[in-house]
Design a protein around this motif. Sequence first.
Motif, short mmCIF file in Angstrom:
data_model
loop_
_atom_site.label_atom_id
_atom_site.label_comp_id
_atom_site.label_asym_id
_atom_site.label_seq_id
_atom_site.Cartn_x
_atom_site.Cartn_y
_atom_site.Cartn_z
N ARG A 112 24.71 66.24 73.82
CA ARG A 112 23.69 65.29 74.29
C ARG A 112 24.34 63.99 74.77
O ARG A 112 24.01 63.45 75.82
CB ARG A 112 22.70 65.01 73.16
N LEU A 113 25.34 63.50 74.01
CA LEU A 113 26.02 62.27 74.36
C LEU A 113 26.78 62.42 75.68
O LEU A 113 26.71 61.55 76.56
CB LEU A 113 26.97 61.85 73.24
N SER B 137 27.13 61.20 81.41
CA SER B 137 27.33 61.71 82.77
C SER B 137 26.15 61.38 83.67
O SER B 137 26.33 60.84 84.77
CB SER B 137 27.53 63.22 82.72
N ARG B 138 24.94 61.70 83.20
CA ARG B 138 23.77 61.59 84.07
C ARG B 138 23.10 60.22 84.05
O ARG B 138 22.63 59.75 85.06
CB ARG B 138 22.76 62.67 83.71
N GLU C 261 36.31 59.80 82.49
CA GLU C 261 35.83 58.57 81.84
C GLU C 261 35.13 58.88 80.52
O GLU C 261 35.31 58.17 79.52
CB GLU C 261 34.88 57.81 82.77
N ILE C 262 34.33 59.95 80.52
CA ILE C 262 33.64 60.36 79.29
C ILE C 262 34.67 60.77 78.23
O ILE C 262 34.57 60.36 77.07
CB ILE C 262 32.65 61.51 79.57
N ALA C 263 35.64 61.57 78.66
CA ALA C 263 36.67 62.04 77.73
C ALA C 263 37.41 60.86 77.11
O ALA C 263 37.64 60.81 75.90
CB ALA C 263 37.64 62.97 78.46
N GLN C 264 37.77 59.89 77.93
CA GLN C 264 38.48 58.71 77.44
C GLN C 264 37.61 57.90 76.48
O GLN C 264 38.06 57.48 75.42
CB GLN C 264 38.95 57.84 78.61
N GLN C 265 36.34 57.69 76.85
CA GLN C 265 35.44 56.88 76.02
C GLN C 265 35.18 57.54 74.66
O GLN C 265 35.09 56.86 73.64
CB GLN C 265 34.12 56.64 76.75
N LEU C 266 35.05 58.88 74.66
CA LEU C 266 34.75 59.58 73.40
C LEU C 266 36.00 60.03 72.65
O LEU C 266 35.90 60.53 71.52
CB LEU C 266 33.84 60.79 73.68
N GLY C 267 37.16 59.92 73.29
CA GLY C 267 38.41 60.34 72.67
C GLY C 267 38.52 61.85 72.52
O GLY C 267 39.02 62.35 71.51
N GLY D 68 39.38 66.30 78.38
CA GLY D 68 38.55 66.43 79.58
C GLY D 68 37.85 67.77 79.63
O GLY D 68 36.68 67.86 80.02
N LYS D 69 38.56 68.84 79.20
CA LYS D 69 37.96 70.18 79.20
C LYS D 69 36.81 70.26 78.19
O LYS D 69 35.82 70.93 78.43
CB LYS D 69 39.02 71.25 78.87
N THR D 70 36.94 69.56 77.09
CA THR D 70 35.88 69.54 76.08
C THR D 70 34.65 68.83 76.63
O THR D 70 33.52 69.31 76.48
CB THR D 70 36.36 68.85 74.79
N ALA D 71 34.85 67.70 77.27
CA ALA D 71 33.74 66.96 77.89
C ALA D 71 33.06 67.83 78.94
O ALA D 71 31.83 67.89 79.02
CB ALA D 71 34.24 65.66 78.50
#
Length: 176
Positions: free
Chosen positions: A120-121, A126-127, A135-141, A144-147
Motif C-alpha cells: 500500500r505504501l 508511486s501514484r 526514489e521509492i526504494a531509496q526512501q523506504l530503504g 528497487g526490485k522489491t519496490a
Amino acid sequence: MNSSVSAAFADIYNQHWKTLLAIAYHHCRDKAMAEEIVQEVFVSLWNNRKKRHIGNIEAYLATAVRLSVFKQYLRQKRRTAIIEQTAAPLISSHDEEKIFTRLLQQQINGIVETLPAQCRLVFRLSRTEGLSIPEIAQQLGIAGKTAEAHLTKALKVLKLKLDRSCLWALLFFFLY
C-alpha cells in the motif's frame, strides 16, 4: 412620395420620441434596448402608414412601445432557454464525469486499503506522490526490485477487484 406625409411623420417623431423613449426605458431599464424599441415602433408606423388609421396617436405609440418591450423580453427569454438547453448536456456530462471519477477513486482507495502495508505504501508513493521506483526504494530503504514487485502486486490486485474490465482501462488512464 408626398412631402406633406413625410413632414407629418417627422412632426409625430419629434413630438413623441422622448416620451416613448422614457416609457421604453421605464419598462426595460436598458437605454440601448429602449432606443431600439422606439426606433422599431417608428419604422413600423412608417411602413404601415397606408394600412392603419389611427385615432389617438399618443395612445397608439405608447401601447406599441409597451408591446415591443414585452416582445423583446419574450425573445430574450427564448434565447436564454435555448442557451440553457444546449449548455445543460455539457454541464450534465461534466458533472457525470466528476461523479464517475469520484466513485472510481473511492473504489480504488477501498481496494488499496486492503493491500498489505508495504505494498500500500509503495502504491501511494508511486501514484499519489509521483515518485519513481528508484526514489521509492531509496526512501523506504528497500531494493528497487522489491519496490517494483510491490507496485506490480498492487496493480494486479486493483485489476482483479475492479467491477468491470472497462474500469481497468480507466484506471490505467488515470494512474499512468
